[in-house]
Design a protein around this motif. Structure first.
Motif, short mmCIF file in Angstrom:
data_model
loop_
_atom_site.label_atom_id
_atom_site.label_comp_id
_atom_site.label_asym_id
_atom_site.label_seq_id
_atom_site.Cartn_x
_atom_site.Cartn_y
_atom_site.Cartn_z
N THR A 18 40.55 76.79 35.00
CA THR A 18 40.81 78.21 34.76
C THR A 18 39.52 79.01 34.71
O THR A 18 39.47 80.15 35.19
CB THR A 18 41.59 78.40 33.44
OG1 THR A 18 42.78 77.60 33.48
CG2 THR A 18 42.00 79.85 33.26
N CYS A 19 38.48 78.42 34.15
CA CYS A 19 37.18 79.10 34.13
C CYS A 19 36.66 79.31 35.55
O CYS A 19 36.06 80.35 35.86
CB CYS A 19 36.17 78.30 33.30
SG CYS A 19 36.53 78.27 31.53
N LEU A 20 36.89 78.34 36.42
CA LEU A 20 36.45 78.46 37.81
C LEU A 20 37.22 79.54 38.56
O LEU A 20 36.74 80.07 39.56
CB LEU A 20 36.60 77.11 38.54
CG LEU A 20 35.67 75.99 38.07
CD1 LEU A 20 36.00 74.68 38.81
CD2 LEU A 20 34.21 76.37 38.32
N THR A 21 38.42 79.85 38.06
CA THR A 21 39.21 80.91 38.69
C THR A 21 38.47 82.24 38.68
O THR A 21 38.60 83.05 39.60
CB THR A 21 40.56 81.07 37.96
OG1 THR A 21 41.24 79.84 37.96
CG2 THR A 21 41.43 82.12 38.65
N PHE A 22 37.68 82.47 37.63
CA PHE A 22 36.95 83.72 37.53
C PHE A 22 35.97 83.88 38.69
O PHE A 22 35.66 85.00 39.10
CB PHE A 22 36.20 83.79 36.20
CG PHE A 22 37.09 83.68 34.99
CD1 PHE A 22 38.42 84.07 35.06
CD2 PHE A 22 36.61 83.16 33.80
CE1 PHE A 22 39.26 83.97 33.96
CE2 PHE A 22 37.44 83.06 32.69
CZ PHE A 22 38.76 83.46 32.77
N VAL A 23 35.50 82.76 39.24
CA VAL A 23 34.61 82.80 40.40
C VAL A 23 35.42 83.01 41.67
O VAL A 23 35.09 83.84 42.52
CB VAL A 23 33.79 81.50 40.50
CG1 VAL A 23 32.89 81.53 41.74
CG2 VAL A 23 32.94 81.31 39.24
N SER A 24 36.49 82.24 41.82
CA SER A 24 37.29 82.32 43.05
C SER A 24 37.93 83.70 43.24
O SER A 24 38.05 84.19 44.36
CB SER A 24 38.38 81.24 43.05
OG SER A 24 39.30 81.44 41.99
N LEU A 25 38.31 84.35 42.12
CA LEU A 25 38.92 85.67 42.22
C LEU A 25 37.95 86.71 42.77
O LEU A 25 38.38 87.72 43.34
CB LEU A 25 39.41 86.12 40.85
CG LEU A 25 40.74 85.53 40.37
CD1 LEU A 25 40.97 85.85 38.90
CD2 LEU A 25 41.89 86.06 41.21
N SER A 26 36.66 86.47 42.62
CA SER A 26 35.66 87.42 43.12
C SER A 26 35.41 87.25 44.61
O SER A 26 34.85 88.15 45.25
CB SER A 26 34.34 87.22 42.36
OG SER A 26 34.52 87.41 40.97
#
Length: 531
Positions: free
Chosen positions: A362-370
């Protein structure tokens, strides 16, 4: 604050009657907000984080209530493998030498949370629109303190089930309020990240729940299950201490005609003054003007009329996919492994590890969403998860399963990969999509409807899954992957044809594209100002 009159034009927010029909309103709003919208589009994640750190903080703070929701759901399902809980509340099945929590009671306890969520989500939307997001969240936290008392002192499973239903009322409210507030206080560049944090709050709650149960699994007294219940009192205290200082949603304030309060709220959410605040306020007012022209009323029935039916369908189906794609399996992962013959301590350790993997994902999602679009992340993850479910089911069909301990560990590893993909894609993207695809005026009601649909699906799976797992009933073990794999494939096919791309779009643009009935696969490239 300074220079309100240097930019803001009172005539730019004329009432609907002065604008004319819908097409004229759209053009009118676009002309008034073109510059502000273009500026917000150009704002990157890092720049937005520097300007809106306070919006980020309060958005995360509002999501703390969701931690309780994830914690409670994980707690109950984990208790079925907790020796002290089973000894206190379990019974002997016919011919059995050890106590178990019957499939019927597992279903009843599991249904308490989603039943409460259905009622809580639908009932919370009206007061949230009437009195605001902050006041309703404060009231919910006061109530949950009392409902936890019922869980803590429950003398039998019937009282515990009642406590779960009452607590579920508040979980439904928390789940609706958190993404609604996050989407309304954050700029476009941060909106996906902050709404996705709702899912991280779920995962944090699950992780804490798994860890707490793992820590108490060796205890043989009542505190093995009472102490985990008592920890639920921590979060309301934290929230009640901070909520009085939280700014109200500026979108809600504008809809209530409180323009000055909305501007003050914006000032408390961003490190900017003057023209920047005026432009942000202008976009909110003009978008509200547009929606007032497009929809005259804001009842639950309006969620199923005109273009809003499409938006409600997307939100409800995306949220329900969280259940239909196989996520209920993760709630029973401890029980799954103990029924497969694993030592309870090792089963809980596997559960904690699985939840930790979800936290990282979920923390990695913050990168992928960008870097990637909502649609591509969601659909890709869903298809890969579907494949994994079928693989887990197929290897469960190996002859003499019980004599091959390696198969059990292989299934556990595959479920860990599934969890990683889920928490990287479908889990967090759900809250991004339901926050962006619902209209601002109907957002609280649309999210409430979507939450109710998701909870209804949870009730069905909560009844079915214990019987599928229970040795005295279905005893399906990993073969349950065939069931959820088929449902996941249906959901993935629907998602490909129905979920639009909304990355980088303002609420105003999204409203206009839905109103113009732009085809799903053209959302990403559609040019608002060139039409």
């Amino acid at each position: 604050m300074g220079q309100t009159d240097t930019y803001y034009d009172e005539e730019a927010v004329a009432g609907p009657g002065e604008v004319g029909d819908n097409n004229k309103t759209v053009q009118y709003v676009l002309e008034n907000t073109r510059d502000a919208v273009e500026e917000e589009r150009q704002l990157g994640v890092r720049e937005a984080a520097k300007i809106y750190p306070k919006a980020m903080f309060w958005s995360v703070f509002f999501s703390l209530g969701v931690i309780m929701c994830g914690y409670d759901a994980q707690l109950i399902s984990s208790f079925y493998a907790l020796p002290a809980f089973v000894e206190r509340y379990g019974t002997y099945a016919d011919g059995a030498t050890e106590k178990t929590i019957s499939a019927a009671w597992q279903s009843a306890l599991g249904m308490g949370n989603p039943i409460g969520q259905i009622v809580g989500s639908l009932c919370s939307s009206w007061p949230a629109e009437r009195w605001g997001r902050k006041k309703v969240l404060i009231a919910c936290n006061i109530l949950i303190i009392g409902f936890v008392f019922i869980q803590f002192f429950s003398p039998n499973l019937g009282v515990l089930c009642a406590g779960e239903i009452l607590a579920g009322l508040m979980w439904g409210a928390f789940v609706c309020l958190a993404p609604t507030y996050a989407s309304e206080v954050s700029p476009v560049a941060l909106r996906g990240i902050l709404t996705a944090f709702t899912n991280l709050a779920f995962v944090i709650g699950q992780f804490i729940g798994q860890g707490v149960c793992a820590g108490f699994v060796s205890r043989e007294d009542q505190w093995a299950y009472k102490a985990p219940f008592a920890l639920q009192w921590l979060w309301p205290v934290i929230l009640l201490a901070g909520l009085p200082f939280a700014p109200e949603s500026p979108w809600w304030l504008v809809r209530k005609g409180r323009k000055d309060d909305a501007r003050k709220s914006l000032a408390r959410l961003a490190w900017q003054e003057g023209e920047g605040l005026d432009k942000a306020l202008l976009v909110i007012e003009q978008t509200n003007l547009l929606e007032e022209e497009l929809r005259k009323t804001t009842s639950f029935f309006d969620c199923f009329r005109g273009v809003d039916l499409r938006r409600t369908e997307i939100c409800a189906m995306v949220y329900s996919t969280q259940v239909l794609c196989g996520n209920p399996l993760m709630g029973y992962i401890n029980y799954f492994f103990t029924q497969a013959g694993m030592d309870p301590q090792k089963a809980f350790d596997m559960g904690v590890g699985n939840t930790a993997i979800g936290f990282v994902a979920t923390c990695l999602t913050f990168v992928s969403l960008s870097h990637f679009g909502r649609r591509s992340i969601y659909t890709t993850g869903l298809y890969l998860m579907t494949v994994l479910l079928f693989v887990v089911a197929i290897i469960d069909c190996v002859p003499n399963y019980d004599s091959h301990s390696g198969i059990m560990w292989a299934q556990g590893s595959l479920l860990d990969v599934w969890t990683f993909l889920y928490q990287l894609t479908v889990g967090p993207l759900t809250f991004v999509i339901i926050s962006e695809d619902s209209s601002t005026k109907l957002r609280s009601r649309t999210i409430a409807v979507a939450t109710a649909f998701q909870a209804a699906c949870s009730i069905v799976t909560t009844v079915a899954v214990p019987y599928m797992f229970n040795p005295a009933n279905g005893n399906m073990r990993g073969k349950i992957g065939f069931f959820f794999g088929a449902l996941s494939l249906i959901c993935a096919t629907w998602a490909y044809f129905r979920i639009p791309e909304t990355k980088g779009r303002t609420f105003e643009e999204i409203d206009i594209m839905f109103e113009r009935r732009v085809p799903t696969r053209k959302f990403a490239t559609y040019e608002i100002f060139e039409q």
